[in-house]
Design a protein around this motif. Structure first.
Motif, PDB file in Angstrom:
ATOM      1  N   THR A   1     -37.100 -22.657  14.547  1.00 15.70           N
ATOM      2  CA  THR A   1     -36.339 -24.221  13.924  1.00 15.70           C
ATOM      3  C   THR A   1     -35.232 -24.142  12.629  1.00 15.70           C
ATOM      4  N   VAL A   2     -35.286 -23.329  11.630  1.00 20.52           N
ATOM      5  CA  VAL A   2     -34.299 -23.368  10.913  1.00 20.52           C
ATOM      6  C   VAL A   2     -32.996 -22.880  11.112  1.00 20.52           C
TER       7      VAL A   2
ATOM      8  N   GLU B   1     -41.124 -22.154  13.172  1.00 20.76           N
ATOM      9  CA  GLU B   1     -40.958 -22.579  11.696  1.00 20.76           C
ATOM     10  C   GLU B   1     -39.079 -21.453  11.263  1.00 20.76           C
ATOM     11  N   ILE B   2     -39.217 -20.450  11.311  1.00 22.67           N
ATOM     12  CA  ILE B   2     -37.667 -19.795  10.994  1.00 22.67           C
ATOM     13  C   ILE B   2     -37.086 -19.583  12.303  1.00 22.67           C
TER      14      ILE B   2
ATOM     15  N   GLN C   1     -32.757 -17.714   4.279  1.00 22.66           N
ATOM     16  CA  GLN C   1     -31.924 -19.267   4.552  1.00 22.66           C
ATOM     17  C   GLN C   1     -31.539 -20.158   3.836  1.00 22.66           C
ATOM     18  N   ASP C   2     -33.151 -19.978   2.742  1.00 20.40           N
ATOM     19  CA  ASP C   2     -33.428 -20.853   1.795  1.00 20.40           C
ATOM     20  C   ASP C   2     -32.042 -20.925   0.472  1.00 20.40           C
TER      21      ASP C   2
ATOM     22  N   ARG D   1     -37.124 -16.846   5.889  1.00 26.45           N
ATOM     23  CA  ARG D   1     -37.024 -17.882   5.183  1.00 26.45           C
ATOM     24  C   ARG D   1     -36.429 -18.211   3.791  1.00 26.45           C
TER      25      ARG D   1
ATOM     26  N   ALA E   1     -32.257 -25.921  16.025  1.00 25.24           N
ATOM     27  CA  ALA E   1     -33.720 -27.131  16.039  1.00 25.24           C
ATOM     28  C   ALA E   1     -34.210 -26.497  17.370  1.00 25.24           C
TER      29      ALA E   1
END
Length: 207
Positions: free
Chosen positions: A17-18, A14-15, A153-154, A150, A21
């Motif tokens: 892909t953030v 998941e991370i 990144q957010d 994460r 992609a």
């Protein structure tokens, strides 16, 4: 252990892909990142014979967790999280380890990683054994750091707007306090960590 491995592999996917992609097709040199992190790890453990040094064990474990991130990324090149978790679980379950010389074992792990350009899972397990870090601790530390990555990144890590120091302390210090206050065995542990970090982060600083 298998369920924890599946969770960690899914979080790593998941991370990654953030950040990108199409990360699986990019051919990133994860093994090289492990090599560099291993050098940083040795610095925290101590290797200079001309001065008195004591291992900075918390930092040593943090560096091992960073290496684990890259190791999971390498393992995920082999397939989906469930399949890879089963293979990793089988390898780890078959190991019979005893503490040894951490510096020599780290060098052996790094050499194996560079030669094969792959993750030396048994070698990593040996390093954990050497510093008395069990799998539950690895899981707690990894999930916490993954959530922090994460969170960064957010909140603008790539654009440069993220604030790393809150109330006079780095985000890693806040993370440690948060993780210690929560039940790592909870099904929503990662969500609780994220929410706790959000509650502490300076208001109005979302990316």
């Amino acid at each position: 252990m298998k369920q924890q491995l599946t969770t960690m592999l899914a979080l790593q996917d998941e991370i990654n892909t953030v950040v990108n992609a199409d990360w699986r097709a990019q051919g990133f040199a994860w093994y090289r990142a492990i090599w560099v992190e291993s050098a940083e790890l040795l610095d925290h453990y101590g290797w200079k014979w001309w001065k008195k040094q004591q291992p900075e064990m918390d930092q040593v474990k943090l560096e091992l967790v960073d290496i684990w991130h890259f190791g999971l990324s390498l393992e995920l090149q082999k397939g989906d999280a469930g399949h890879v978790a089963a293979e990793m679980d089988a390898k780890l379950s078959d190991l019979a380890l005893a503490p040894g010389d951490f510096r020599e074992n780290l060098e052996a792990f790094t050499l194996a990683t560079l030669q094969a350009k792959a993750f030396d899972l048994p070698g990593f397990a040996q390093l954990m054994c050497d510093v008395e870090m069990d799998f539950d601790e690895l899981y707690r530390r990894y999930v916490g750091k993954n959530v922090l990555n994460r969170f960064r990144q957010d909140h603008g890590y790539q654009t440069g707007t993220y604030i790393k120091n809150w109330q006079g302390r780095e985000d890693n210090e806040h993370l440690a306090e948060v993780c210690d206050s929560l039940d790592a065995g909870a099904a929503d542990f990662k969500d609780q960590v994220y929410q706790a970090l959000q509650a502490r982060y300076p208001a109005g600083q979302a990316a």
